[in-house]
Scaffold this motif. Sequence first.
Motif, PDB file in Angstrom:
ATOM      1  N   LEU A  14       0.835  -1.208   0.000  1.00  0.00           N
ATOM      2  CA  LEU A  14       0.000   0.000   0.000  1.00  0.00           C
ATOM      3  C   LEU A  14       0.864   1.251   0.000  1.00  0.00           C
ATOM      4  CD1 LEU A  14      -2.915  -0.976   2.412  1.00  0.00           C
ATOM      5  CD2 LEU A  14      -3.070  -0.473  -0.017  1.00  0.00           C
ATOM      6  N   SER A  15       1.972   1.189  -0.711  1.00  0.00           N
ATOM      7  CA  SER A  15       2.823   2.362  -0.900  1.00  0.00           C
ATOM      8  C   SER A  15       2.743   2.766  -2.363  1.00  0.00           C
ATOM      9  CB  SER A  15       4.274   2.053  -0.515  1.00  0.00           C
ATOM     10  OG  SER A  15       5.140   3.075  -0.964  1.00  0.00           O
ATOM     11  N   ALA A  16       2.265   3.968  -2.627  1.00  0.00           N
ATOM     12  CA  ALA A  16       2.112   4.420  -4.012  1.00  0.00           C
ATOM     13  C   ALA A  16       3.455   4.447  -4.723  1.00  0.00           C
ATOM     14  CB  ALA A  16       1.462   5.806  -4.034  1.00  0.00           C
ATOM     15  N   GLU A  17       4.497   4.853  -4.027  1.00  0.00           N
ATOM     16  CA  GLU A  17       5.811   4.964  -4.648  1.00  0.00           C
ATOM     17  C   GLU A  17       6.370   3.588  -5.003  1.00  0.00           C
ATOM     18  OE1 GLU A  17       9.780   7.728  -3.978  1.00  0.00           O
ATOM     19  OE2 GLU A  17       8.208   7.630  -2.460  1.00  0.00           O
ATOM     20  N   GLU A  18       6.333   2.653  -4.073  1.00  0.00           N
ATOM     21  CA  GLU A  18       6.856   1.317  -4.341  1.00  0.00           C
ATOM     22  C   GLU A  18       6.023   0.600  -5.388  1.00  0.00           C
ATOM     23  OE1 GLU A  18       7.390  -0.991  -0.848  1.00  0.00           O
ATOM     24  OE2 GLU A  18       8.450   0.594   0.241  1.00  0.00           O
ATOM     25  N   THR A  19       4.704   0.779  -5.336  1.00  0.00           N
ATOM     26  CA  THR A  19       3.830   0.108  -6.290  1.00  0.00           C
ATOM     27  C   THR A  19       4.101   0.570  -7.711  1.00  0.00           C
ATOM     28  OG1 THR A  19       2.090  -0.192  -4.637  1.00  0.00           O
ATOM     29  CG2 THR A  19       1.428  -0.242  -6.946  1.00  0.00           C
TER      30      THR A  19
END
Length: 800
Positions: free
Chosen positions: A258-263
């Motif tokens: 649920l991390s926008a950056e990692e996703t």
Amino acid sequence: MTPGSDDPLDAGHSAGLVVDARGTILRCTPAAESLLRRSAQDLHGRRVRDLLAVPARWRTVLEQRDGPVWEGRAELAPDGGGEVEFRVLPLVDGEQAEQAREFLVLGVPRVLVSQWRQGHAFMRELFLQDRIGLAVLDNELRLVRTNTHLLPYSGVPGDLYGVRMGDFLREEGARVIDARLREVLATGIPLVGLDVEVHTRVDPGPGRTMALSAFRLQGAKGLVMGVTALFVDVTEERLTRSRLDLLHRATTVLSTNLSAEETTRDLVDVLVPALADVAVVDVAEAVFTHEQPAPELHHDHALRRTAVAGATPGTGPGASPGGLATGAVVAVDTGGVLSGRVWSDGAEEGVEPPDALGSAHGMSAWLRARGSLLGRIRVGRGGDRPPFTGDDLALLEQIASRAALVVDNARRYARERNAAVGLQRSLLPSSSTDTPTVHTASVYLPTDTATGVSGDWFDVIPLSSARVALVVGDVVGHGLQATATMARLRTAVRTLADLDLEPDELLTHLDDLVSQFAIDVDVDGGQATRPPGTEIAFGSFGATCLYMTYDPVTRRCLVASAGHPPPALVAPDGGVAYVDLSPGPPLGVGGLPFEPVEVEVADGSVLALYTDGLIERGHADLDEGMAAFRHALSAALVPGRPLEEVGPEVVRELVPGPLSDDVTLLLASVRGVPAHDSAAWTFAADPSVVAEARASVLAQLSRWGLDELAFTTELVASELVTNAIRYAGGPVGLRLIRAASLICEVSDRSGTQPRMRRAHATEEGGRGLFLIAQLTDRWGSRYTRSGKTIWTEQALPPRR
């Protein structure tokens, strides 16, 4: 017999009878003997009609005649051949056929004729169909026969007889096909469904994917005659499968966290090189600030470049001023168009603006979810790859729709978690405090579970007489309910600490309070949802707590535990030991006492209070976790090193990965009040000693250079000692402490707490505590084991 014919009714393949014009058998072949199951001697002289299953149908058989040479069907006796097809040939030449006296009758079982005709029809239709390319090759892999649609692409010769695959296909494709066909010729093992990329030599297109199947051809005596190859164009099927596979892999990485950056970083790694040579994801800036993104109908949006793959950041023709470096925030105008776009350098329309990816071909799709625009995905291909198609855009839009939901969920989760963690942190004290007697530093790490918060807390509470209370606790469970319970308990502890209760007494009151929480819930509505006769589980409001007070004058700590791990004491020489205490039951259990323990603490010692999340991580045995904690403390507490650096190092050593429980560590370095900064006297219960008490106070203040406070302190001491003698009796203790403030204490054996009141104008007394409250900064009283102590505090004058 026709040369090369495989007609079963040719003389070389069938049973033969020579009959006269009346139908009498004159001679027969061995095949006829086998078919009719009679010997030649038995057949000689028989009438053909007698061989029929129903001789009366002989006329029906003759009615099939339509010329000198004719064919028909007949049903022989079951033991004489069954149903057969036959051909009649007169044994004369040319015009004499009508006067022939002998005839040759050739017969074959009907089933063999049907199979032969079906085989011929199958082969004819196989070479005529246009969905499968069919080729027969000889032993030298030269084409002998093909259907009209072997490879229906430009660059295939019209006449393929004698041509090799390498004559019209590019070398790499032809080499693979020839190698596999030679294997089939050599081994006889059929080849099924091998995908081969084929390009004709003159076709500039991307080529096609063909599924190649082959089997060896052998003659009647096992002689290898060649190989048959079948080519099925599976280009679109493979593209569809690859798109589905790409969609599946993208969906998989989008569901990992649920991390926008990692996703988005994981997503671009999937898109490159499977779909494109370069991929860029820009995410709305509001996602990272935990705000609501702008509605998708707005034209202007601020997007942060979050993930880039397949390109060197900041380079490439057509790159924006910030290049492709991540972290840059760009202003984007949608122009009111929210559909995906495809562009190509060679196209007349659909060319992307100058801030494209610098690729020959590209496409983009918006990230939209729940009415908000959350970003965009852009991908590009070089000129050596084909342009994007409408199917590619549909795939990208599907991926974008999934990514948008994940990004929005990540934003909502981060916003709620940030609010929850912020709430919990606001309920905790400052991470470090510094007083003349105690310096503290703390580390608090919230759990990484879905809720992001739980019930750990710590506190540093100033008490009277320069004493300090150190508190650490852990509420059972996670989430906002645990945080709310933690807030109530921390407030309760501070309130009870203000009464200067001893640790065991404070925990007893706190235990009653937690039990009352459960009762309140039961009264307010829990009874309606619980089955009759059941009790509220301990985990609903259970907690552990450690409460410790430190007296800098006596250099002693008094500690009690409600189910909490014991504190660690680091001596000035670096030795680490746990305080030997007997923990009471967790809060909320009730009915059992809490046992206080008193320990002496040398100046420069460090007290370490913690929650179980620090010692349980990765250790099945609690003793192993406590030993690891002791070792980490000993290694990190180097003389002269700030506590603010020690705590994080210890936590990193013990908790290297994601958290399943909150971790709290409170370190307190203690400094006692020097002996020359305190003075104590004991007086008898005699009014005459009041003057002596005043004189002692004035003399001590003079030695400390606090003459500015002499008048007030003399008045306070005189009033308190007088009250103690008058209402409590002796002996009376008087103590002055110079710490962060000037503290004056008067102790007696009475358990009656003083109460300030406003005296009437006609009353002669009752104004003493009122005057004290007006002249000092703080005052109060606390119970002791031998009575009570009344204390006051005055700010020290600034140093000159």
